[in-house]
Design a protein around this motif. Sequence first.
Motif, PDB file in Angstrom:
ATOM      1  N   SER A 159      10.781  34.094 -16.597  1.00  0.00           N
ATOM      2  CA  SER A 159      10.946  34.933 -15.410  1.00  0.00           C
ATOM      3  C   SER A 159       9.845  34.707 -14.379  1.00  0.00           C
ATOM      4  O   SER A 159       8.837  34.035 -14.626  1.00  0.00           O
ATOM      5  N   GLN A 353      14.396  39.587  -8.240  1.00  0.00           N
ATOM      6  CA  GLN A 353      15.383  38.622  -8.710  1.00  0.00           C
ATOM      7  C   GLN A 353      16.350  39.301  -9.671  1.00  0.00           C
ATOM      8  O   GLN A 353      15.936  40.044 -10.573  1.00  0.00           O
ATOM      9  N   THR A 355      19.440  38.239 -12.265  1.00  0.00           N
ATOM     10  CA  THR A 355      19.964  37.052 -12.928  1.00  0.00           C
ATOM     11  C   THR A 355      21.041  37.414 -13.940  1.00  0.00           C
ATOM     12  O   THR A 355      20.884  38.355 -14.723  1.00  0.00           O
ATOM     13  N   ASP A 372      22.752  30.049 -15.636  1.00  0.00           N
ATOM     14  CA  ASP A 372      22.478  31.353 -15.029  1.00  0.00           C
ATOM     15  C   ASP A 372      22.568  31.245 -13.514  1.00  0.00           C
ATOM     16  O   ASP A 372      22.448  30.163 -12.933  1.00  0.00           O
ATOM     17  N   THR A 374      21.136  33.412 -10.017  1.00  0.00           N
ATOM     18  CA  THR A 374      20.118  34.375  -9.627  1.00  0.00           C
ATOM     19  C   THR A 374      20.210  34.683  -8.142  1.00  0.00           C
ATOM     20  O   THR A 374      20.272  33.767  -7.308  1.00  0.00           O
TER      21      THR A 374
END
Length: 395
Positions: A159, A353, A355, A372, A374
């Motif tokens: 992250s 953010q 995600t 993923d 985001t």
Amino acid sequence: MNHKLKGVLLVLLSGLFYTYNTQAQTVNDSKFGKGLHFVAADSSFSLKFGTRFQLLYQGGNTPATGNWDDRFLIRRARLKFDGFAFSPRLEYKIELGLSNSDIGSDVPDLTNNADNIILDAVAKWHLTPNLQLWVGQTKLPGNRERVVSSQKLQFVDRSLLNSRFNLDRDAGLQLHHEHQLGQVVLREIGSISMGEGRDITVNNTGGYDYTARFEVLPFGAFKGGGDYVGSDIEREQTPKLSLATSFDYNSNAGRDQGQLGDFLSDTRSLRTWFVDAMFKYRGFSAMGEYANRKATDGPVVLRDELGDVAETFVTGTALNLQAGYLLPSNWELAARYTDFNPTTVTGIRQQDQYTLGVSKYIVGHSLKVQSDITLIQEASREDRTQFRLQMELAL
């Protein structure tokens, strides 16, 4: 690849194949994802060799131009060696990073080539059944997400909290202690290190780094060390929880993120707190982390003639929350929210953010495909979107 790196790899691989040819009868328990195992005929040492790589596609919109910018790259490529030497009480680990991202730069002309290929080089001495002394270079006992291997992440990568505040790797000494009160597991870790990151070959520009971490596992240990594995791969049949806090004091740090980032024209002492937790139960997993970093005498080191920040340490707070559920088919759906709030005076932009991730675990974390998407919201900028698709292969 320069001559120095080629020489290192040649020596390591030659030694590996020599061991295989002369000690082939001692290979044991080798299977996909677990590497090759060798034990000397006189049991004086052991060696496990493994390798892995990540192939990544990354794309995102650029609001200023309206273009979709993307790239393919080798995100990570690693060689790993571990085992024991002389006695099972003396373990070792060596890990080498070969990709440009592992070495420290995405731009080949700016990498230090073989100077930064060493990720881990650490000896672990079991002083007692519950106490270990680690000597060498390895990850510091900081935030949980950083200590989780990049092979075993729940998302394509770590992250924003981790990229801004993690302690990363450093060279020095660590003490690891573990004991149990009933079913409750308690762990205490302390370290003293150089404070400037991995493989630094110049004189120490400041003081040393001091780190302490304390963990409580109230419902007992996780299966397969699952408190440091993304996703509930083991499918815990009873609830498992780990709560932890870490404190780090980097005296007179010379780099803008402590062990990472640019060397600045002046030093600051950095104080960093982490609080984190991991929970798992029957395919469901959740992890949360909070980070807080401050600098003595303020983070800003230099301003230009207009008064704008030219050099600053990265300080502030961050929060990361994520959770996922692993379906019986080994598909996983996961979500993550990260909030980064830098100290206002640094001039660094605040960022949130959001995600969403989808993963397919074919052979656990040894063979998997992860993706993923985001949404990135950054102060004073238009929202932008990032998409990533990655394959992990570990032998």
